[in-house]
Design a protein around this motif. Structure first.
Motif, PDB file in Angstrom:
ATOM      1  N   ASP A   1       0.828  -1.213   0.000  1.00  0.00           N
ATOM      2  CA  ASP A   1       0.000   0.000   0.000  1.00  0.00           C
ATOM      3  C   ASP A   1       0.858   1.256   0.000  1.00  0.00           C
TER       4      ASP A   1
ATOM      5  N   ARG B   1       2.357   1.627  -3.483  1.00  0.00           N
ATOM      6  CA  ARG B   1       1.318   2.023  -4.443  1.00  0.00           C
ATOM      7  C   ARG B   1       0.904   3.476  -4.239  1.00  0.00           C
ATOM      8  N   THR B   2       0.783   3.899  -2.996  1.00  0.00           N
ATOM      9  CA  THR B   2       0.382   5.272  -2.709  1.00  0.00           C
ATOM     10  C   THR B   2       1.450   6.256  -3.163  1.00  0.00           C
ATOM     11  N   ARG B   3       2.685   5.947  -2.886  1.00  0.00           N
ATOM     12  CA  ARG B   3       3.789   6.856  -3.222  1.00  0.00           C
ATOM     13  C   ARG B   3       4.065   6.906  -4.719  1.00  0.00           C
ATOM     14  N   HIS B   4       3.944   5.787  -5.389  1.00  0.00           N
ATOM     15  CA  HIS B   4       4.374   5.715  -6.786  1.00  0.00           C
ATOM     16  C   HIS B   4       3.244   5.553  -7.785  1.00  0.00           C
ATOM     17  N   ARG B   5       2.022   5.473  -7.338  1.00  0.00           N
ATOM     18  CA  ARG B   5       0.887   5.341  -8.234  1.00  0.00           C
ATOM     19  C   ARG B   5       1.093   4.229  -9.259  1.00  0.00           C
TER      20      ARG B   5
END
Length: 84
Positions: A76, A79-83
């Motif tokens: 998570d 995914r949040t940091r790097h989209r």
């Protein structure tokens, strides 16, 4: 060399996956998050490095979630940091 230095070197080696993208994503987490991470997240990260690349990609692309809570939290964060 301290135990923590040796552990970081070991983790850094295990971050080398053979694909530039995973190398960068795992390297980012190790460099930016590991030092401040809880023991659960650190265990999750180490466990994530034991998984197969296709499964990791599925998780990063949102096509599933690791059953381990620590691994899921690391996914998570990435995914949040790097989209991804």
């Amino acid at each position: 060399m301290s135990d923590s230095d040796a552990e970081l070197k070991r983790l850094r080696w295990r971050c080398r996956r053979g694909t530039r993208e995973l190398d960068q994503l795992f390297g980012w987490w190790l460099d930016e998050r590991h030092a401040a991470a809880s023991a659960e997240l650190r265990r999750g990260f180490a466990g994530l490095l034991e998984q197969q690349d296709p499964e990791i990609w599925d998780w990063l692309l949102g096509r599933g979630t690791p059953t381990d809570a620590g691994q899921a939290a690391v996914i998570d964060e990435i995914r949040t940091r790097h989209r991804v």
